[in-house]
Scaffold this active site. Structure first.
Site, short mmCIF file in Angstrom:
data_model
loop_
_atom_site.label_atom_id
_atom_site.label_comp_id
_atom_site.label_asym_id
_atom_site.label_seq_id
_atom_site.Cartn_x
_atom_site.Cartn_y
_atom_site.Cartn_z
N GLU A 39 -4.98 -5.22 10.45
CA GLU A 39 -3.97 -4.18 10.67
C GLU A 39 -4.26 -3.47 11.99
O GLU A 39 -5.08 -2.55 12.04
CB GLU A 39 -4.02 -3.16 9.53
N GLU A 59 -6.76 4.23 8.11
CA GLU A 59 -6.60 5.68 7.89
C GLU A 59 -7.88 6.27 7.31
O GLU A 59 -8.24 7.42 7.60
CB GLU A 59 -5.39 5.93 6.98
N SER A 97 3.80 -2.20 10.19
CA SER A 97 5.25 -2.24 10.35
C SER A 97 5.88 -3.57 9.92
O SER A 97 6.81 -4.05 10.56
CB SER A 97 5.64 -1.88 11.79
N ASN A 107 0.87 -1.18 0.00
CA ASN A 107 0.00 0.00 0.00
C ASN A 107 0.90 1.23 0.00
O ASN A 107 1.53 1.54 1.02
CB ASN A 107 -0.90 -0.04 1.25
N TRP A 108 0.97 1.90 -1.13
CA TRP A 108 1.88 3.04 -1.28
C TRP A 108 1.34 4.31 -0.63
O TRP A 108 2.04 5.33 -0.58
CB TRP A 108 2.21 3.28 -2.76
N LYS A 109 0.10 4.27 -0.19
CA LYS A 109 -0.54 5.44 0.45
C LYS A 109 -0.34 6.68 -0.43
O LYS A 109 -0.32 6.55 -1.66
CB LYS A 109 -0.01 5.61 1.89
N GLY A 158 3.03 -1.12 4.26
CA GLY A 158 3.01 0.30 3.95
C GLY A 158 4.42 0.78 3.65
O GLY A 158 4.95 0.57 2.56
N GLY A 159 5.06 1.41 4.62
CA GLY A 159 6.37 2.05 4.44
C GLY A 159 7.39 1.20 3.69
O GLY A 159 8.05 1.69 2.76
N HIS A 214 -9.53 0.80 5.07
CA HIS A 214 -8.22 0.98 5.72
C HIS A 214 -8.40 1.86 6.96
O HIS A 214 -9.21 2.79 6.96
CB HIS A 214 -7.23 1.63 4.75
N GLY A 243 2.79 2.18 10.86
CA GLY A 243 3.70 3.31 10.75
C GLY A 243 4.42 3.65 12.04
O GLY A 243 5.03 4.71 12.16
P1 13P Z 1 3.21 0.37 7.67
O1 13P Z 1 3.76 -0.91 7.03
O2 13P Z 1 3.90 1.59 7.18
O3 13P Z 1 3.11 0.25 9.14
O4 13P Z 1 1.70 0.50 7.12
C1 13P Z 1 0.83 -0.56 7.22
C2 13P Z 1 -0.40 -0.23 6.45
O5 13P Z 1 -1.17 0.61 6.83
C3 13P Z 1 -0.63 -0.95 5.19
O6 13P Z 1 -1.92 -0.73 4.71
#
Ligand code: 13P
Length: 255
Positions: A170, A100, A216, A12-14, A237-238, A98, A176
């Site tokens: 998640e 967020e 993470s 997920n590149w956000k 994510g990251g 998600h 994050g």
């Molecule tokens: P991180 O891997 O940056 O913690 O993000 C997880 C995430 O929200 C994937 O959708």
């Protein structure tokens, strides 16, 4: 014993990346894992980079997904993108619910359920995200929270619908933050989700449903997570913003 589930690793590149940066990342990734045949892989770039990433991944086994969709097919919803539009843009997958979106954009369980149905109707493969906040975990309400989230989203769906859905667990406190759930913590919730899926759907279908862990995930913790029986993949994510680290995550366990 349930049938083995094919691992599914997703990035997920956000809200990261110009078209050029996203296409470069996709090309690099293709160079590292473009020959993957045993695991499903997908990336979820921002809307504006979907076309560029689609082109960069053409003919590769890496799937394309979007990070959100609107519940309606079309209409006066300024700034929104519908599920059929994503299908038209070449997406096979879409993230739904998600944390967020739930936390920062006010998505309720009801909105998430409507988006899930819209995604299925558009022939997309939704990745339904669930997870508790730190406060909910500390208050002993983890199971209650994820149970409410999946039941609100999945109630009244058919077994054939579930076949198209991936669940992503998640925990919000792990996203994050560098605080990954331990493999045992992840398994505890994944196992609980599996039990709930079996209560809602035929066992065979529940047992085929993949449950990703997200929060993470890094190259150095993926191996332990993937050893757990109900951890069937990861939503990253990251670490998915670097082809080297996401490539290593996709190739977990191969040394
Ligand atoms: P991180 O891997 O940056 O913690 O993000 C997880 C995430 O929200 C994937 O959708």
């Amino acid at each position: 014993m349930s049938a083995p589930r094919r691992p599914f690793l997703a990035g997920n590149w956000k809200m990261h990346g110009t078209r050029e940066e996203a296409a470069r990342l996709a090309r690099e990734l293709r160079g590292i894992i473009g020959g993957e045949t045993e695991r499903d892989v997908a990336v979820f770039p921002p809307f504006t980079a979907l076309a560029a990433v689609r082109e960069a991944l053409e003919g590769s086994p890496i799937g394309l997904g979007a990070q959100n969709c609107h519940p309606e097919v079309k209409g006066a919803f300024t700034g929104e993108i519908s599920a059929p539009m994503l299908r038209d843009a070449g997406c096979a997958y879409v993230l739904v619910g998600h944390s967020e979106r739930r936390q920062l954009f006010g998505e309720t369980d009801d909105t998430v359920a409507r988006k899930l149905r819209a995604a299925l109707a558009a022939d997309l493969r939704p990745v339904l995200c669930v997870g508790e906040t730190l406060e909910e975990r500390k208050g002993g309400r983890t199971e209650e929270t994820v149970r409410r989230q999946i039941e609100a989203a999945l109630a009244s769906l058919s077994p054939a619908d579930l076949e198209r859905i991936t669940i992503a667990y998640e925990p919000v406190w792990a996203i994050g933050t560098g605080l990954t759930a331990t493999p045992a913590q992840a398994q505890e919730v994944h196992g609980f989700l599996r039990v709930r899926l079996r209560a809602l759907f035929p066992t065979a279908v529940a047992d085929r449903t993949r449950i990703q862990y997200g929060g993470s995930v890094k190259p150095d913790n993926i191996d332990g997570l993937m050893l757990e029986p109900d951890v069937d993949g990861a939503l990253v994510g990251g670490a998915s913003l670097s082809a080297t680290s996401f490539g290593a995550i996709v190739r977990y366990g191969r040394g």
